[in-house]
Design an enzyme around this catalytic site. Structure first.
Site, PDB file in Angstrom:
ATOM      1  N   ASP A  38       0.832  -1.200   0.000  1.00 22.87           N
ATOM      2  CA  ASP A  38       0.000   0.000   0.000  1.00 22.87           C
ATOM      3  C   ASP A  38       0.869   1.254   0.000  1.00 22.87           C
ATOM      4  O   ASP A  38       0.370   2.376  -0.082  1.00 22.87           O
ATOM      5  CB  ASP A  38      -0.997   0.003   1.159  1.00 22.87           C
ATOM      6  CG  ASP A  38      -0.353  -0.114   2.534  1.00 22.87           C
ATOM      7  OD1 ASP A  38       0.892  -0.126   2.627  1.00 22.87           O
ATOM      8  OD2 ASP A  38      -1.106  -0.202   3.530  1.00 22.87           O
ATOM      9  N   SER A  39       2.196   1.059   0.029  1.00 20.81           N
ATOM     10  CA  SER A  39       3.157   2.158  -0.145  1.00 20.81           C
ATOM     11  C   SER A  39       2.974   2.848  -1.486  1.00 20.81           C
ATOM     12  O   SER A  39       3.488   3.954  -1.697  1.00 20.81           O
ATOM     13  CB  SER A  39       4.584   1.631  -0.029  1.00 20.81           C
ATOM     14  OG  SER A  39       4.788   0.522  -0.891  1.00 20.81           O
ATOM     15  N   ASP A  77      -0.571  -6.423   0.285  1.00 16.96           N
ATOM     16  CA  ASP A  77      -0.974  -5.727   1.509  1.00 16.96           C
ATOM     17  C   ASP A  77      -2.493  -5.657   1.631  1.00 16.96           C
ATOM     18  O   ASP A  77      -3.179  -5.275   0.669  1.00 16.96           O
ATOM     19  CB  ASP A  77      -0.433  -4.288   1.503  1.00 16.96           C
ATOM     20  CG  ASP A  77       0.890  -4.160   2.219  1.00 16.96           C
ATOM     21  OD1 ASP A  77       1.273  -5.084   2.963  1.00 16.96           O
ATOM     22  OD2 ASP A  77       1.550  -3.122   2.042  1.00 16.96           O
ATOM     23  N   LYS A  83      -0.511  -9.658   3.637  1.00 21.56           N
ATOM     24  CA  LYS A  83       0.195  -9.090   4.788  1.00 21.56           C
ATOM     25  C   LYS A  83      -0.716  -8.137   5.542  1.00 21.56           C
ATOM     26  O   LYS A  83      -1.416  -7.326   4.933  1.00 21.56           O
ATOM     27  CB  LYS A  83       1.470  -8.369   4.355  1.00 21.56           C
ATOM     28  CG  LYS A  83       2.245  -7.735   5.510  1.00 21.56           C
ATOM     29  CD  LYS A  83       3.605  -7.231   5.068  1.00 21.56           C
ATOM     30  CE  LYS A  83       3.534  -5.973   4.229  1.00 21.56           C
ATOM     31  NZ  LYS A  83       2.989  -4.812   4.979  1.00 21.56           N
ATOM     32  N   GLU A 112      -0.846  -5.422   9.013  1.00 25.87           N
ATOM     33  CA  GLU A 112      -0.144  -4.697  10.074  1.00 25.87           C
ATOM     34  C   GLU A 112      -0.892  -4.968  11.379  1.00 25.87           C
ATOM     35  O   GLU A 112      -2.059  -4.583  11.522  1.00 25.87           O
ATOM     36  CB  GLU A 112      -0.102  -3.203   9.756  1.00 25.87           C
ATOM     37  CG  GLU A 112       0.683  -2.906   8.482  1.00 25.87           C
ATOM     38  CD  GLU A 112       0.795  -1.419   8.181  1.00 25.87           C
ATOM     39  OE1 GLU A 112       0.537  -0.595   9.092  1.00 25.87           O
ATOM     40  OE2 GLU A 112       1.144  -1.073   7.038  1.00 25.87           O
ATOM     41  N   GLU A 157       9.409  -3.781  10.772  1.00 24.35           N
ATOM     42  CA  GLU A 157       9.752  -2.462  10.228  1.00 24.35           C
ATOM     43  C   GLU A 157      10.108  -1.483  11.334  1.00 24.35           C
ATOM     44  O   GLU A 157       9.423  -1.407  12.361  1.00 24.35           O
ATOM     45  CB  GLU A 157       8.596  -1.885   9.408  1.00 24.35           C
ATOM     46  CG  GLU A 157       8.919  -0.506   8.836  1.00 24.35           C
ATOM     47  CD  GLU A 157       7.916   0.020   7.839  1.00 24.35           C
ATOM     48  OE1 GLU A 157       8.121   1.142   7.326  1.00 24.35           O
ATOM     49  OE2 GLU A 157       6.927  -0.684   7.557  1.00 24.35           O
TER      50      GLU A 157
END
Length: 264
Positions: free
Chosen positions: A45-46, A84, A113, A115, A182
Site C-alpha cells: 500500500d506504499s 498488503d 500481509k 499490520e 519495520e
C-alpha cells in the site's frame, strides 16, 4: 536468479540458510523486471506514497490493491507474491475474511500481509484456519502513523521490545508464515529473529533479520523527496530518466527523430 516458482514451503525453508531478498512492485512491467531476481515481491500500500503523492498509506482501497495485485501477478512466474491488506479492510474477523478471500479469488497472490498487534491475534488465526497464508507486519506500522503521531522507531524501551517479541511469537503460534519487522531497533529485531521458527523480513530493522525489503522507487532513486536512513540507493533512476527524456525531446524538436529507418 530463481529457476522455479517460489512457494510457501520453499520460502519458509530459507530460514537460517539463505537470506531472503524482497522488493515492492505495483504493475506488471516492473514485476517482470524483478521476477526471479528476488525471492519475494510485495504489492504494498506504499503505492499511495510512492506513486500517489500522498503523505501516508491510509487511502489505499481494496479495489486499488486488487487491481495492482492482479497486474503484478501477471508479470510474475518465479517470485513469491504478497499483497498488503489496506487500512480498514480487516477491522473485524468477518471483514478480514471477506476481503482476504477477495484477494485469493480475484488475484494469484501467494499470501497477504497485515499490520498487526496482539489485538489482531484472533483475526490472524481465523485467516490461517481458512487456508490463507498470512505475513504479520509488526513494529513501525505505516497504517498507524496518525495514531502514533508519525513514523516512530520501535523497541527503544524494554517494555516495548518485550511486547514486540511477544507479538511475533503469538503470530507464529496463530499460523503466520513470516514476520515483517519495520523500523525496529536492530538488537530487538535480531532477538525476535532468533526466537522464531518462521522467517523475518526487515526494513529498517538491521542485518540480522532473515531477509530484507525496500520500496523499489526508493532503492533505485526514482523517489528522492527524502531518503529514509535505512535506504541504500543502487541507482539514480530519476536522473537517468530525466537525461533520457530530455534527449528524446531534443531529437524531436531538432528533427533528429524519427529518421528514415524509423519511418514507414
Amino acid at each position: 536468479m530463481l529457476d522455479k516458482k517460489m512457494n510457501l514451503h520453499s520460502f519458509k525453508a530459507k530460514k537460517g540458510k539463505e537470506k531472503i531478498t524482497s522488493i515492492t512492485a505495483y504493475d506488471a512491467l516492473m514485476a517482470k523486471i524483478f521476477d526471479g531476481e528476488v525471492d519475494m515481491i510485495l504489492v504494498g500500500d506504499s503505492l499511495k506514497m510512492s506513486f500517489g503523492g500522498e503523505s501516508e498509506t491510509l487511502g489505499a482501497s481494496m479495489e486499488e490493491m486488487i487491481y495492482h495485485t492482479k497486474a503484478v501477478c501477471k508479470g510474475v512466474k518465479y517470485s513469491f507474491v504478497i499483497a498488503d491488506m489496506p487500512f480498514g479492510s480487516y477491522a473485524t474477523k468477518d471483514m478480514a475474511l471477506t476481503n482476504a478471500l477477495r484477494f485469493y479469488k480475484e488475484t494469484a497472490t501467494d499470501a497477504i500481509k497485515l499490520e498487526v498487534g496482539l489485538e489482531k491475534l484472533d483475526i490472524v488465526r481465523s485467516l490461517c484456519d481458512e487456508g490463507i497464508a498470512v505475513m504479520a507486519h509488526i513494529g513501525l506500522k505505516p497504517q498507524f502513523m496518525r495514531f502514533d503521531g508519525g513514523f516512530k522507531v520501535k523497541g527503544k524501551e524494554e517494555t516495548q521490545a518485550k511486547e514486540l517479541l511477544q507479538t511475533a511469537l503469538a503470530m507464529q503460534e496463530a499460523g503466520a508464515f513470516g514476520i515483517l519487522i519495520e523500523g525496529v531497533k536492530s538488537d530487538v529485531a535480531a532477538q525476535i529473529t532468533e526466537s522464531l521458527e518462521i522467517p523475518t523480513i526487515g526494513i529498517g530493522a538491521g542485518v540480522d533479520c532473515d531477509g530484507q525489503i525496500l520500496v523499489w522507487s526508493d532503492v533505485f532513486g526514482f523517489f528522492d523527496e527524502f531518503k529514509p536512513k535505512f535506504v541504500r540507493r543502487y541507482l539514480e533512476g530519476k536522473n537517468l530518466l530525466k537525461d533520457a527524456i530530455r534527449a528524446y525531446a531534443s531529437d524531436v524538436k531538432n528533427k533528429a527523430f524519427p529518421h528514415s529507418q524509423e519511418s514507414y
